[in-house]
Design an enzyme around this catalytic site. Structure first.
Site, short mmCIF file in Angstrom:
data_model
loop_
_atom_site.label_atom_id
_atom_site.label_comp_id
_atom_site.label_asym_id
_atom_site.label_seq_id
_atom_site.Cartn_x
_atom_site.Cartn_y
_atom_site.Cartn_z
N HIS A 37 17.11 27.86 25.26
CA HIS A 37 17.35 26.51 25.73
C HIS A 37 16.43 25.51 25.02
O HIS A 37 16.85 24.41 24.64
CB HIS A 37 17.09 26.39 27.24
CG HIS A 37 18.05 27.16 28.09
ND1 HIS A 37 17.68 28.29 28.77
CD2 HIS A 37 19.35 26.95 28.39
CE1 HIS A 37 18.72 28.75 29.46
NE2 HIS A 37 19.75 27.95 29.24
N GLU A 150 25.26 28.47 20.19
CA GLU A 150 26.35 29.26 19.63
C GLU A 150 26.47 30.64 20.28
O GLU A 150 27.43 31.35 20.01
CB GLU A 150 26.16 29.43 18.12
CG GLU A 150 26.36 28.13 17.34
CD GLU A 150 26.18 28.31 15.85
OE1 GLU A 150 25.78 29.42 15.43
OE2 GLU A 150 26.41 27.35 15.10
#
Length: 288
Positions: A37, A150
Protein backbone atom coordinates in the site's frame (compact mmCIF):
# COMPACT_ATOMS: atom_id res chain seq x y z
CA UNK A 1 -2.19 15.15 7.84
CA UNK A 2 -5.87 15.76 8.32
CA UNK A 3 -8.20 12.87 9.08
CA UNK A 4 -11.87 13.30 8.18
CA UNK A 5 -14.89 11.04 7.94
CA UNK A 6 -17.54 13.34 6.47
CA UNK A 7 -18.03 13.72 2.73
CA UNK A 8 -18.94 17.40 2.99
CA UNK A 9 -15.66 18.18 4.79
CA UNK A 10 -13.66 16.09 2.32
CA UNK A 11 -15.17 17.97 -0.61
CA UNK A 12 -14.51 21.35 0.94
CA UNK A 13 -10.84 20.55 1.45
CA UNK A 14 -10.31 19.11 -2.02
CA UNK A 15 -12.18 22.02 -3.59
CA UNK A 16 -9.75 24.44 -1.97
CA UNK A 17 -6.79 22.45 -3.31
CA UNK A 18 -8.16 22.50 -6.83
CA UNK A 19 -8.93 26.19 -6.46
CA UNK A 20 -5.27 26.91 -5.79
CA UNK A 21 -4.21 24.98 -8.87
CA UNK A 22 -3.02 21.80 -7.15
CA UNK A 23 -3.41 18.28 -8.52
CA UNK A 24 -4.99 15.60 -6.36
CA UNK A 25 -4.29 11.87 -6.24
CA UNK A 26 -6.52 9.26 -4.59
CA UNK A 27 -5.31 5.95 -3.19
CA UNK A 28 -8.35 3.83 -2.22
CA UNK A 29 -7.65 1.14 0.41
CA UNK A 30 -9.43 -1.04 2.93
CA UNK A 31 -6.73 -0.37 5.51
CA UNK A 32 -4.46 -2.83 7.34
CA UNK A 33 -1.71 -1.14 5.37
CA UNK A 34 1.55 -2.85 4.41
CA UNK A 35 4.53 -1.90 2.26
CA UNK A 36 2.55 -2.66 -0.89
CA UNK A 37 0.00 0.00 0.00
CA UNK A 38 2.76 2.42 0.92
CA UNK A 39 4.32 1.99 -2.52
CA UNK A 40 1.02 3.18 -3.99
CA UNK A 41 1.10 6.22 -1.73
CA UNK A 42 4.68 7.04 -2.71
CA UNK A 43 3.73 6.79 -6.38
CA UNK A 44 0.81 9.13 -5.78
CA UNK A 45 3.06 11.62 -3.99
CA UNK A 46 5.43 11.62 -6.97
CA UNK A 47 2.61 12.41 -9.41
CA UNK A 48 0.38 14.90 -7.57
CA UNK A 49 0.74 17.87 -5.28
CA UNK A 50 -1.86 16.52 -2.83
CA UNK A 51 -2.66 12.93 -1.82
CA UNK A 52 -5.89 11.55 -0.35
CA UNK A 53 -5.87 8.00 1.03
CA UNK A 54 -9.23 6.42 1.82
CA UNK A 55 -9.59 3.64 4.37
CA UNK A 56 -12.95 1.91 4.20
CA UNK A 57 -13.77 -1.78 4.59
CA UNK A 58 -16.44 -1.97 1.92
CA UNK A 59 -19.17 -4.42 2.99
CA UNK A 60 -20.80 -4.83 -0.41
CA UNK A 61 -17.71 -6.40 -2.01
CA UNK A 62 -17.61 -9.30 0.45
CA UNK A 63 -19.44 -12.45 -0.57
CA UNK A 64 -19.34 -13.92 2.95
CA UNK A 65 -20.26 -12.22 6.21
CA UNK A 66 -17.63 -14.15 8.15
CA UNK A 67 -14.95 -12.85 5.77
CA UNK A 68 -16.17 -9.28 6.30
CA UNK A 69 -16.20 -9.70 10.08
CA UNK A 70 -12.68 -11.17 10.11
CA UNK A 71 -11.10 -8.53 7.89
CA UNK A 72 -8.40 -6.75 9.96
CA UNK A 73 -9.14 -3.16 10.96
CA UNK A 74 -6.06 -1.21 12.09
CA UNK A 75 -7.02 2.41 11.51
CA UNK A 76 -4.85 3.97 14.22
CA UNK A 77 -1.74 2.18 12.96
CA UNK A 78 -2.65 3.01 9.36
CA UNK A 79 -2.99 6.68 10.25
CA UNK A 80 0.49 6.69 11.82
CA UNK A 81 2.03 5.17 8.69
CA UNK A 82 0.29 7.65 6.42
CA UNK A 83 1.28 10.59 8.59
CA UNK A 84 4.92 9.51 8.44
CA UNK A 85 4.71 9.39 4.63
CA UNK A 86 3.34 12.92 4.47
CA UNK A 87 -0.13 12.11 3.19
CA UNK A 88 -2.29 15.22 3.09
CA UNK A 89 -5.68 13.72 3.93
CA UNK A 90 -6.95 10.45 5.36
CA UNK A 91 -10.60 9.85 4.52
CA UNK A 92 -11.98 7.26 6.94
CA UNK A 93 -15.78 7.28 6.66
CA UNK A 94 -18.28 5.12 8.49
CA UNK A 95 -20.50 2.67 6.64
CA UNK A 96 -23.51 4.97 7.10
CA UNK A 97 -21.58 7.86 5.56
CA UNK A 98 -20.92 5.85 2.40
CA UNK A 99 -24.28 4.06 2.30
CA UNK A 100 -26.79 6.38 4.03
CA UNK A 101 -29.76 4.30 2.88
CA UNK A 102 -28.15 1.05 3.98
CA UNK A 103 -26.41 -1.64 1.96
CA UNK A 104 -29.72 -3.14 0.84
CA UNK A 105 -30.67 0.03 -1.06
CA UNK A 106 -27.48 0.62 -3.03
CA UNK A 107 -27.53 1.93 -6.60
CA UNK A 108 -24.89 -0.36 -8.07
CA UNK A 109 -22.31 0.38 -10.77
CA UNK A 110 -21.13 -2.65 -12.73
CA UNK A 111 -18.74 -3.56 -15.54
CA UNK A 112 -20.41 -6.83 -16.58
CA UNK A 113 -18.03 -7.95 -19.33
CA UNK A 114 -15.06 -8.23 -16.97
CA UNK A 115 -16.74 -8.84 -13.61
CA UNK A 116 -18.01 -12.38 -14.15
CA UNK A 117 -14.74 -14.09 -15.11
CA UNK A 118 -11.74 -15.31 -13.09
CA UNK A 119 -12.17 -14.02 -9.51
CA UNK A 120 -15.65 -12.79 -10.41
CA UNK A 121 -16.77 -16.33 -11.20
CA UNK A 122 -15.73 -17.50 -7.72
CA UNK A 123 -16.92 -14.39 -5.85
CA UNK A 124 -20.33 -13.35 -7.25
CA UNK A 125 -21.02 -9.65 -6.74
CA UNK A 126 -17.49 -8.86 -5.56
CA UNK A 127 -16.48 -6.60 -8.43
CA UNK A 128 -19.89 -4.95 -8.53
CA UNK A 129 -19.19 -3.92 -4.95
CA UNK A 130 -15.72 -2.68 -5.89
CA UNK A 131 -16.85 -0.61 -8.86
CA UNK A 132 -19.72 0.87 -6.87
CA UNK A 133 -17.58 2.07 -3.97
CA UNK A 134 -14.79 3.26 -6.29
CA UNK A 135 -17.31 5.25 -8.33
CA UNK A 136 -18.59 6.84 -5.13
CA UNK A 137 -15.06 7.69 -4.00
CA UNK A 138 -14.27 9.17 -7.41
CA UNK A 139 -17.37 11.35 -7.13
CA UNK A 140 -16.57 12.38 -3.55
CA UNK A 141 -12.89 13.19 -4.06
CA UNK A 142 -12.89 14.13 -7.77
CA UNK A 143 -9.17 13.36 -8.07
CA UNK A 144 -7.00 14.05 -11.09
CA UNK A 145 -5.52 10.57 -10.81
CA UNK A 146 -6.03 7.40 -8.79
CA UNK A 147 -3.45 4.76 -7.95
CA UNK A 148 -4.09 0.99 -7.78
CA UNK A 149 -1.82 -2.03 -7.39
CA UNK A 150 -1.24 -4.51 -10.19
CA UNK A 151 -1.49 -7.43 -7.75
CA UNK A 152 -5.24 -7.47 -8.36
CA UNK A 153 -4.83 -7.26 -12.12
CA UNK A 154 -8.47 -7.98 -12.85
CA UNK A 155 -9.61 -5.20 -10.53
CA UNK A 156 -7.24 -2.77 -12.25
CA UNK A 157 -8.57 -3.77 -15.67
CA UNK A 158 -12.14 -3.29 -14.45
CA UNK A 159 -11.37 0.15 -13.00
CA UNK A 160 -9.76 1.23 -16.28
CA UNK A 161 -12.87 0.09 -18.18
CA UNK A 162 -15.12 1.83 -15.64
CA UNK A 163 -13.31 5.14 -16.09
CA UNK A 164 -13.44 4.86 -19.86
CA UNK A 165 -17.11 3.84 -20.07
CA UNK A 166 -18.39 6.42 -17.56
CA UNK A 167 -16.11 9.24 -18.75
CA UNK A 168 -14.47 9.93 -15.41
CA UNK A 169 -11.78 12.59 -16.03
CA UNK A 170 -9.31 10.58 -13.95
CA UNK A 171 -5.98 9.03 -14.92
CA UNK A 172 -5.60 5.49 -13.56
CA UNK A 173 -2.08 4.54 -12.51
CA UNK A 174 -1.06 0.92 -11.97
CA UNK A 175 1.86 0.12 -9.66
CA UNK A 176 3.82 -3.17 -9.88
CA UNK A 177 3.21 -5.78 -7.20
CA UNK A 178 5.27 -5.48 -4.03
CA UNK A 179 6.71 -8.81 -2.90
CA UNK A 180 8.33 -10.37 0.11
CA UNK A 181 11.92 -11.62 -0.27
CA UNK A 182 10.63 -15.10 -1.16
CA UNK A 183 8.35 -13.76 -3.89
CA UNK A 184 5.02 -13.86 -2.07
CA UNK A 185 2.86 -10.91 -3.10
CA UNK A 186 2.22 -8.59 -0.17
CA UNK A 187 -1.41 -8.77 0.97
CA UNK A 188 -3.45 -8.10 4.08
CA UNK A 189 -4.73 -11.66 3.73
CA UNK A 190 -1.25 -13.08 4.27
CA UNK A 191 -1.96 -12.50 7.94
CA UNK A 192 -4.48 -15.35 7.81
CA UNK A 193 -1.69 -17.86 7.08
CA UNK A 194 -0.29 -20.13 9.78
CA UNK A 195 3.50 -20.42 10.03
CA UNK A 196 3.38 -23.70 8.09
CA UNK A 197 1.15 -22.23 5.39
CA UNK A 198 3.36 -19.15 5.13
CA UNK A 199 6.23 -21.48 4.22
CA UNK A 200 4.14 -22.97 1.40
CA UNK A 201 2.69 -19.69 0.14
CA UNK A 202 5.58 -18.68 -2.20
CA UNK A 203 4.68 -21.73 -4.28
CA UNK A 204 2.05 -19.57 -5.98
CA UNK A 205 4.71 -17.18 -7.27
CA UNK A 206 7.03 -20.03 -8.27
CA UNK A 207 4.27 -21.58 -10.35
CA UNK A 208 3.59 -18.26 -12.08
CA UNK A 209 7.30 -17.86 -12.82
CA UNK A 210 7.46 -21.34 -14.36
CA UNK A 211 4.42 -20.77 -16.57
CA UNK A 212 5.55 -17.30 -17.65
CA UNK A 213 9.06 -18.59 -18.40
CA UNK A 214 7.57 -21.36 -20.52
CA UNK A 215 5.53 -18.82 -22.47
CA UNK A 216 8.61 -16.68 -22.95
CA UNK A 217 10.49 -19.71 -24.24
CA UNK A 218 7.89 -20.41 -26.91
CA UNK A 219 5.36 -22.78 -25.29
CA UNK A 220 1.95 -22.28 -26.90
CA UNK A 221 -0.28 -25.04 -25.49
CA UNK A 222 -2.07 -22.71 -23.08
CA UNK A 223 -4.50 -25.31 -21.77
CA UNK A 224 -1.63 -27.61 -20.87
CA UNK A 225 0.25 -24.79 -19.13
CA UNK A 226 -2.84 -23.88 -17.13
CA UNK A 227 -3.50 -27.50 -16.20
CA UNK A 228 0.07 -28.07 -15.10
CA UNK A 229 -0.09 -24.87 -13.06
CA UNK A 230 -3.15 -26.10 -11.18
CA UNK A 231 -1.49 -29.47 -10.60
CA UNK A 232 1.63 -27.78 -9.25
CA UNK A 233 -0.43 -25.75 -6.82
CA UNK A 234 -2.24 -28.85 -5.55
CA UNK A 235 1.07 -30.60 -5.01
CA UNK A 236 2.19 -27.58 -2.94
CA UNK A 237 -0.89 -27.83 -0.71
CA UNK A 238 -3.08 -25.19 -2.38
CA UNK A 239 -6.69 -25.54 -3.47
CA UNK A 240 -6.61 -23.64 -6.79
CA UNK A 241 -9.59 -21.63 -8.02
CA UNK A 242 -7.96 -20.99 -11.38
CA UNK A 243 -4.74 -20.58 -13.32
CA UNK A 244 -5.44 -18.62 -16.49
CA UNK A 245 -3.46 -17.09 -19.34
CA UNK A 246 -5.17 -14.01 -20.77
CA UNK A 247 -4.55 -10.96 -22.92
CA UNK A 248 -3.19 -8.06 -20.91
CA UNK A 249 -5.45 -5.41 -22.38
CA UNK A 250 -8.92 -6.91 -21.95
CA UNK A 251 -8.41 -10.27 -20.16
CA UNK A 252 -9.83 -12.09 -23.16
CA UNK A 253 -8.61 -15.55 -24.22
CA UNK A 254 -5.43 -15.11 -26.30
CA UNK A 255 -5.34 -15.57 -30.04
CA UNK A 256 -2.32 -17.24 -31.65
CA UNK A 257 -0.70 -13.91 -32.60
CA UNK A 258 -1.15 -12.18 -29.22
CA UNK A 259 2.14 -11.19 -27.58
CA UNK A 260 0.98 -9.16 -24.54
CA UNK A 261 -0.17 -11.79 -22.04
CA UNK A 262 -0.72 -12.07 -18.31
CA UNK A 263 -0.76 -15.24 -16.20
CA UNK A 264 -3.26 -15.00 -13.35
CA UNK A 265 -3.99 -17.34 -10.47
CA UNK A 266 -6.12 -17.57 -7.37
CA UNK A 267 -5.80 -20.34 -4.81
CA UNK A 268 -6.82 -21.09 -1.25
CA UNK A 269 -4.31 -21.97 1.41
CA UNK A 270 -5.93 -22.62 4.76
CA UNK A 271 -8.12 -19.62 5.63
CA UNK A 272 -6.48 -17.37 3.03
CA UNK A 273 -7.45 -16.89 -0.59
CA UNK A 274 -4.34 -15.66 -2.39
CA UNK A 275 -4.20 -14.01 -5.81
CA UNK A 276 -1.22 -13.13 -7.97
CA UNK A 277 -0.22 -12.57 -11.57
CA UNK A 278 2.76 -12.04 -13.83
CA UNK A 279 2.79 -9.94 -16.97
CA UNK A 280 4.42 -11.71 -19.92
CA UNK A 281 5.73 -10.39 -23.20
CA UNK A 282 6.23 -13.08 -25.82
CA UNK A 283 7.86 -12.79 -29.21
CA UNK A 284 5.54 -12.82 -32.20
CA UNK A 285 5.93 -16.16 -33.99
CA UNK A 286 7.72 -15.92 -37.34
CA UNK A 287 5.57 -16.09 -40.49
CA UNK A 288 5.15 -19.52 -42.04
Amino acid sequence: MRKVGEIVVLREIVRSWHGSGGSVALVPTMGNLHDGHLSLVNRAKALASRVVVSVFVNPIQFDRQDDLAAYPRTLDHDACLLRELGVDLLFAPTESEIYPSGTNEVAFVEVPSLSGILCGADRPGHFRGVTTVVSKLFNMVQPDLAVFGEKDYQQLAIIRRLVRELDFPIRIIGVPTSREEDGLAMSSRNGYLTAEERGRAPGLYRMLRRVSDALGSGARDLEDLERSGRDELRESGFDPDYVSIRRQDDLGPPSPGDTRLVVLAAARLGAARLIDNLIVGVERPPPL
